[in-house]
Design an enzyme around this catalytic site. Structure first.
Site, short mmCIF file in Angstrom:
data_model
loop_
_atom_site.label_atom_id
_atom_site.label_comp_id
_atom_site.label_asym_id
_atom_site.label_seq_id
_atom_site.Cartn_x
_atom_site.Cartn_y
_atom_site.Cartn_z
N GLU A 70 -1.54 -15.77 24.82
CA GLU A 70 -1.73 -17.23 24.92
C GLU A 70 -0.43 -17.98 24.61
O GLU A 70 -0.42 -18.97 23.88
CB GLU A 70 -2.90 -17.70 24.04
CG GLU A 70 -4.21 -17.05 24.52
CD GLU A 70 -5.47 -17.77 24.10
OE1 GLU A 70 -5.43 -19.00 23.95
OE2 GLU A 70 -6.51 -17.11 23.95
N HIS A 78 0.81 -1.22 0.00
CA HIS A 78 0.00 0.00 0.00
C HIS A 78 0.85 1.28 0.00
O HIS A 78 0.31 2.37 -0.16
CB HIS A 78 -0.94 0.03 1.21
CG HIS A 78 -2.17 -0.83 1.05
ND1 HIS A 78 -2.13 -2.19 0.99
CD2 HIS A 78 -3.48 -0.49 0.95
CE1 HIS A 78 -3.35 -2.67 0.87
NE2 HIS A 78 -4.20 -1.67 0.83
N GLU A 99 8.30 -17.30 21.88
CA GLU A 99 9.43 -17.92 22.57
C GLU A 99 8.94 -19.15 23.35
O GLU A 99 9.56 -20.21 23.31
CB GLU A 99 10.10 -16.92 23.51
CG GLU A 99 10.86 -15.80 22.81
CD GLU A 99 9.96 -14.74 22.16
OE1 GLU A 99 8.75 -14.71 22.47
OE2 GLU A 99 10.47 -13.96 21.35
N GLY A 144 2.69 4.59 0.98
CA GLY A 144 2.34 5.66 1.93
C GLY A 144 0.92 5.55 2.45
O GLY A 144 0.64 5.83 3.62
#
Lengths: 258, 385
Positions: free
Chosen positions: B366, B341, B370, B343
Site C-alpha cells: 500500500e 530474546h 519511498e 538466540g
C-alpha cells in the site's frame, strides 16, 4: 416468551480485592465487570429467545449508577434492561437482595427468570433460591442443559455419576451452570445499537420497598473478619547426584503422581 | 483536545482484543507454519461484524466510525498479521470503494454481502510491471457488444482466491485522455467470470496465512455496467482509497509493534542473566522504552489521521506520515524484540521470530516507504508554489 436475566456487576477478576473498614468489598466502578457466571446466563437467555421468540430483559441492582456492563449485555443481544439503583442498596445481604429482585421481577413480569450459578465476589450462591422463595415459584438449580417444551421447563444437572433430569412448569426460576454454553462475543452491530436500547431505572420506592428493607439496614449477617488465603507450594530440593533418579521416582510415587 | 475513545469505540476495541487473544493468537503459530487461510476465523469475524465496521448499517455494515475500525484492526493485528491484513484489504480496499463510488444497485449486489461479512473482496491494482508506478498499468479493457473485454495480469492481490471471495475490482486502461495520459477505469470482476484466472497462492516471507495471488485476464468478459463509478475515474478512486487504507495499515503496524513489546516485556521478566532478570539491565530498559515511545507516537499519528478523515478534512499527508512512521516503528520493534530474546528470538518456537518476518512488508505494501516520503514531500513543496 419473556425471559429475565438477573445480572450482577462484580469487581474484575484481574484486580486485587480489598475490604474496607466496614468489612465490605471496595468496589471501584471502573473495575466492574459482568459477573463471569452471568455471561453464561445472558447467553442462555438469548438462546431461549432465538428458539422461542419474545424478549430478553436484563435485571440488575446496583448502589452505583454505572451502565457500561448493562450496555455490554445489551450489545450481546438483550432487548432492554431494568436497574434497581438506590443508595440504600449498599451492604445488602443475600436475603435483602432476593427481596428486592423478587419485587422487581413482579413489576417486570416474566415467564422464566435466569440466574448464574453464583457470583465472583461473595459467591454465596443462595440468591436464586431466596428469590424463588419470595416469588413462591419453583427453582431448577445448576442447569447444565435447559429446554422448554410448551409450559414445561426441563433441566439437566450434573450429579456425582451421570446427571439428574428435573422439570417444572412455567413461570419459574432457573440457575445455570457455566458448562451450559459458550457465551458469545458482543457483535459490532450490537455494540453500535446498545445505547439505543431502553434502560429503565427503578428505586426501592418504585418497588414499594422501604429503605430499611434492603442494604446494610436490613442485613442479617455481618462479616466479622476476613483474611486472604495464601497458598504455599510444596517444595523439596534434592542435592547431589547419588541415586537422584530413584529419589525423584520415589517422591513422585509417594505423592501418587505416577 | 480529547483523546478519550467513545463508549462504542472502547467496546469494539475490547471485543477485538478478546477475540484476538482467545481465538486468533492461539492459532497464529500453526497458521504461519501451514500457510493455510483461516477460513473459520474469518467467517467468525464476519458474523461478529468485524469485516464491515465502517460501512453504514443500511448496507449491511456495523455503522461504526473509521477510527473504531482502525482501533479494532490494531487489536486484531496484535493477535496475528495474516488475519489483520485479510480484514484490512477486505474492508479498506475491497468494500469501501463500493460505498464511495458504487451505484445503489452495486451497493446492494456487491457491498451488502461484503459488509455483513459473508463474502470477501479483493482490489487488483499492482501488476508484475507496475508496482509503485501505478500509472504504468498495462491491463486494458475494451468495450465490445455491451461487454468489457479485459486482458492483462495483476500481482500480489490479497483475498482474491479464498473460498469466500466474491470477486475483485480491477484497474484497467480503457483509453487515452485528451492530455495523452492513460484513462484508468475500475472494473468489477466477479469470481468465475469468463477468462478470469486466479493463480495459485504465492509463497511469502510473512503474512503466510493471508491469501496472496497473481491474477490473469484472458479476454475476460464482464457486463458494461460493471464499471465502478465512472469510466476514467479509476486513478482518482484508487488514490482516495489508498489514502484511507494507509491509515488502516498504520493501525495494523501499531498492533504488530505492540505485540513485539508485549512479548519483550514478558520475556525480559522471565529471563535472567548474571543473576537478575533482563529488565533490570538498563540497556534492555532503553530498548523497551524506545519501543513503547515509538508505538505511542505511531498510535497518536493514526488516531489524528483517522480523525481528520472523519472530519472530512484533507488527510493525505498525515495518512502517509502515519503509515511511514508506523511501518518503520513495527520493523524496529520486531528487530529489538528478537534482540531482547537473543538466540531464542531466532527460533521459530518464539513468536518474535514470526513478527520479524511479518513486519518487513509493511514498508512495501500500500505504498512503499519511498513513495510515502515522495507524497509527504509533495505536500510540503506545494506550499512553495
Amino acid at each position: 416468551m419473556k425471559i429475565v436475566v438477573c445480572m450482577k456487576e462484580t469487581p474484575s477478576t484481574e484486580v486485587k480485592k480489598e475490604l474496607g473498614t466496614d468489612m465490605r468489598l471496595v468496589r471501584n466502578p471502573q473495575d466492574a465487570i459482568i459477573n463471569p457466571f452471568d455471561e453464561y446466563t445472558i447467553e442462555e437467555g438469548l438462546r431461549l429467545q432465538e428458539k422461542h421468540g419474545g424478549e430478553v430483559v436484563i435485571l440488575t441492582m446496583s448502589p452505583a449508577q454505572t451502565t457500561d456492563n448493562i450496555r455490554k449485555a445489551m450489545a450481546m443481544g438483550a432487548d432492554r434492561a431494568v436497574v434497581v439503583a438506590d443508595p440504600s442498596l449498599a451492604g445488602s445481604d443475600a436475603l435483602a437482595t432476593g427481596r428486592v429482585l423478587a419485587a422487581a421481577l413482579q413489576k417486570i413480569g416474566f415467564d422464566i427468570v435466569l440466574f448464574g450459578q453464583g457470583t465472583a465476589d461473595s459467591n454465596g450462591g443462595v440468591v436464586p433460591s431466596i428469590t424463588a422463595e419470595y416469588l413462591q415459584l419453583p427453582l431448577l438449580s445448576l442447569a447444565t442443559k435447559l429446554t422448554i417444551d410448551g409450559e414445561t421447563a426441563v433441566i439437566e444437572r450434573s450429579a456425582e455419576v451421570g446427571y439428574v433430569k428435573v422439570e417444572a412448569k412455567l413461570p419459574l426460576v432457573v440457575s445455570v451452570s457455566k458448562s451450559i454454553n459458550q457465551p458469545r462475543y458482543p457483535s459490532m452491530k450490537g455494540i453500535m445499537s446498545a445505547k439505543k436500547k431502553p434502560l429503565e431505572t427503578l428505586t426501592l420506592a418504585d418497588l414499594g420497598l422501604a429503605a430499611n428493607q434492603a442494604g446494610s439496614a436490613a442485613a442479617h449477617d455481618k462479616v466479622l473478619a476476613a483474611e486472604s488465603v495464601s497458598t504455599q507450594r510444596k517444595r523439596e530440593i534434592f542435592v547431589g547426584n547419588d541415586g537422584a533418579a530413584q529419589r525423584i521416582f520415589d517422591f513422585l510415587s509417594d505423592n501418587k503422581i505416577i | 483536545m480529547d483523546f478519550t475513545l467513545s463508549d462504542e469505540q472502547l467496546a469494539i476495541q475490547q471485543v477485538s482484543r478478546d477475540f484476538a487473544e482467545n481465538v486468533i493468537k492461539p492459532r497464529a503459530f500453526a497458521m504461519d507454519a501451514s500457510g493455510e487461510f483461516p477460513l473459520d476465523i474469518i467467517q467468525q469475524m464476519g458474523a461478529l461484524g468485524l469485516l464491515g465496521l465502517p460501512i453504514p448499517e443500511q448496507y449491511g455494515g456495523a455503522g461504526a466510525d473509521f477510527l473504531a475500525y482502525c482501533v479494532a484492526l490494531e487489536e486484531i493485528a496484535r493477535g496475528d498479521a495474516s488475519v489483520a491484513i485479510t480484514m484490512e484489504a477486505h474492508t479498506s480496499l475491497g468494500a469501501t470503494p463500493f460505498l464511495l463510488f458504487g451505484t445503489d444497485e452495486q451497493k446492494k449486489t456487491y457491498l451488502e454481502p461484503l459488509a455483513s461479512g459473508q463474502k470477501l473482496w479483493a482490489f487488483g491494482l499492482t501488476e508484475p510491471q507496475a508496482g509503485s508506478d501505478s500509472g504504468g498499468t498495462q491491463t486494458h479493457a475494451e468495450l465490445a457488444d455491451g461487454e468489457w473485454v479485459i486482458n492483462g495480469s495483476k500481482m500480489f492481490i490479497t483475498n482474491a482466491g479464498t473460498s469466500m471471495t466474491a470477486g475483485v475490482t480491477v484497474t484497467a486502461v480503457t483509453g487515452v485522455k485528451s492530455n495523452g495520459r492513460k484513462e484508468i477505469t475500475n472494473l468489477i470482476v466477479p469470481t468465475g467470470a469468463e477468462g478470469y484466472v486466479i493463480g495459485p497462492p504465492l509463497k511469502k516471507m510473512g503474512w503466510k496465512a493471508s491469501d496472496t495471488r497473481p491474477l490473469s485476464f484472458d479476454n475476460c468478459k464482464v457486463p458494461q455496467e460493471n464499471v465502478l463509478g465512472s469510466v476514467g475515474g479509476g486513478f482518482k478512486q484508487f488514490m482516495q482509497t489508498l489514502d484511507a487504507g494507509r491509515v488502516a495499515i498504520a493501525a495494523l503496524c501499531v498492533g504488530l509493534a505492540q505485540a513485539c513489546l508485549d512479548e519483550s516485556l514478558k520475556y525480559s521478566h522471565e529471563r535472567s542473566q548474571f543473576g537478575k532478570p533482563l529488565h533490570d539491565f538498563q540497556l534492555i530498559q532503553a530498548k523497551l522504552a524506545d519501543m513503547a515511545t515509538e508505538i505511542e507516537l505511531s498510535r497518536l499519528m493514526y488516531y489524528k489521521a483517522a480523525w481528520l478523515h472523519m472530519q472530512g478534512r484533507d488527510f493525505t499527508k498525515e495518512a502517509s506520515m502515519a503509515k511511514l512512521f508506523a511501518s518503520e516503528t513495527s520493523k524496529r520493534a520486531a528487530d529489538q524484540a528478537v534482540q531482547i530474546h537473543g538466540g531464542y528470538g531466532f527460533m521459530d518456537d518464539y513468536p518474535v521470530s514470526r513478527y520479524f518476518r511479518n513486519v518487513k512488508v509493511n514498508e512495501i505494501g500500500e505504498g512503499t516507504s519511498e513513495v510515502q516520503r515522495i507524497l509527504i514531500a509533495k505536500q510540503l513543496l506545494q506550499s512553495l508554489r
